[in-house]
Scaffold this motif. Structure first.
Motif, mmCIF file in Angstrom:
data_model
loop_
_atom_site.group_PDB
_atom_site.id
_atom_site.type_symbol
_atom_site.label_atom_id
_atom_site.label_comp_id
_atom_site.label_asym_id
_atom_site.label_seq_id
_atom_site.Cartn_x
_atom_site.Cartn_y
_atom_site.Cartn_z
ATOM 1 N N LEU A 166 0.813 -1.219 0.000
ATOM 2 C CA LEU A 166 0.000 0.000 0.000
ATOM 3 C C LEU A 166 0.847 1.269 0.000
ATOM 4 O O LEU A 166 0.514 2.242 -0.680
ATOM 5 N N PHE A 167 1.934 1.276 0.741
ATOM 6 C CA PHE A 167 2.780 2.467 0.769
ATOM 7 C C PHE A 167 3.370 2.734 -0.612
ATOM 8 O O PHE A 167 3.381 3.875 -1.083
ATOM 9 N N LYS A 168 3.846 1.697 -1.265
ATOM 10 C CA LYS A 168 4.395 1.843 -2.618
ATOM 11 C C LYS A 168 3.330 2.351 -3.584
ATOM 12 O O LYS A 168 3.598 3.203 -4.425
ATOM 13 N N ALA A 169 2.106 1.839 -3.458
ATOM 14 C CA ALA A 169 1.020 2.271 -4.335
ATOM 15 C C ALA A 169 0.712 3.756 -4.128
ATOM 16 O O ALA A 169 0.469 4.481 -5.101
ATOM 17 N N ILE A 170 0.744 4.219 -2.893
ATOM 18 C CA ILE A 170 0.471 5.629 -2.615
ATOM 19 C C ILE A 170 1.585 6.513 -3.180
ATOM 20 O O ILE A 170 1.321 7.556 -3.788
ATOM 21 N N VAL A 171 2.822 6.103 -2.995
ATOM 22 C CA VAL A 171 3.951 6.884 -3.529
ATOM 23 C C VAL A 171 3.872 6.933 -5.057
ATOM 24 O O VAL A 171 4.095 7.991 -5.672
ATOM 25 N N ALA A 213 -1.747 20.501 -6.515
ATOM 26 C CA ALA A 213 -2.287 20.824 -5.193
ATOM 27 C C ALA A 213 -3.255 19.770 -4.687
ATOM 28 O O ALA A 213 -3.162 19.328 -3.538
ATOM 29 N N ILE A 214 -4.182 19.359 -5.522
ATOM 30 C CA ILE A 214 -5.226 18.434 -5.077
ATOM 31 C C ILE A 214 -4.844 16.985 -5.355
ATOM 32 O O ILE A 214 -4.876 16.138 -4.463
ATOM 33 N N GLY A 215 -4.469 16.712 -6.602
ATOM 34 C CA GLY A 215 -4.210 15.337 -7.006
ATOM 35 C C GLY A 215 -3.020 14.712 -6.311
ATOM 36 O O GLY A 215 -3.105 13.611 -5.776
ATOM 37 N N ALA A 216 -1.900 15.385 -6.318
ATOM 38 C CA ALA A 216 -0.695 14.824 -5.719
ATOM 39 C C ALA A 216 -0.549 15.232 -4.257
ATOM 40 O O ALA A 216 -0.241 14.401 -3.404
ATOM 41 N N THR A 240 -4.541 14.777 -1.785
ATOM 42 C CA THR A 240 -4.985 13.386 -1.820
ATOM 43 C C THR A 240 -3.880 12.452 -1.342
ATOM 44 O O THR A 240 -4.137 11.503 -0.601
ATOM 45 N N GLY A 241 -2.642 12.715 -1.752
ATOM 46 C CA GLY A 241 -1.521 11.896 -1.293
ATOM 47 C C GLY A 241 -1.344 11.965 0.213
ATOM 48 O O GLY A 241 -1.113 10.947 0.866
ATOM 49 N N ALA A 242 -1.454 13.155 0.772
ATOM 50 C CA ALA A 242 -1.328 13.303 2.230
ATOM 51 C C ALA A 242 -2.455 12.573 2.959
ATOM 52 O O ALA A 242 -2.222 11.926 3.988
ATOM 53 N N LEU A 243 -3.672 12.671 2.442
ATOM 54 C CA LEU A 243 -4.795 11.972 3.070
ATOM 55 C C LEU A 243 -4.634 10.453 2.988
ATOM 56 O O LEU A 243 -4.944 9.734 3.950
ATOM 57 N N LEU A 244 -4.151 9.975 1.856
ATOM 58 C CA LEU A 244 -3.928 8.529 1.721
ATOM 59 C C LEU A 244 -2.830 8.046 2.667
ATOM 60 O O LEU A 244 -2.954 6.976 3.279
#
Length: 102
Positions: free
Chosen positions: A29-34, A61-64, A67-71
């Protein structure tokens, strides 16, 4: 010069497809988020190449970013919850085994 631009655009397209596929097929999961965050940043470069600067800024701003921070926060909470569940399960099992031995 035009050939270099076409090569860069083709390479960018191929890298986007590869990163997207790796993100979807990853079991870690971590790799998928990165990889998802990387995909968003590469997508922003694609929007810049298409002269859509406002869309590129929104993508970053939103996509990377957001959303990345929330994931990542959700993954941390999931791992913490899973760790707590596993330790409570282990302690419950050890109490049952102690009762059987007595």
């Amino acid at each position: 010069m035009e050939i270099m631009i076409k090569i860069f655009d083709g390479l960018l397209c191929m890298v986007l497809l590869w990163v997207g596929w790796q993100s979807l097929s990853s079991t870690n999961l971590f790799k998928a988020i990165v990889l998802f965050i990387t995909f968003g940043l590469l997508m922003a470069i694609s929007w810049i190449r298409l002269n859509a600067i406002d869309v590129a800024i929104a993508e970053v701003a939103i996509g990377a970013g957001l959303t990345g921070a929330l994931l990542l926060a959700a993954l941390a909470k999931l791992q913490k919850t899973t760790h707590i569940d596993q330790t409570s399960h282990i302690s419950a099992n050890s109490k049952c085994e102690e009762g059987k031995n007595n």
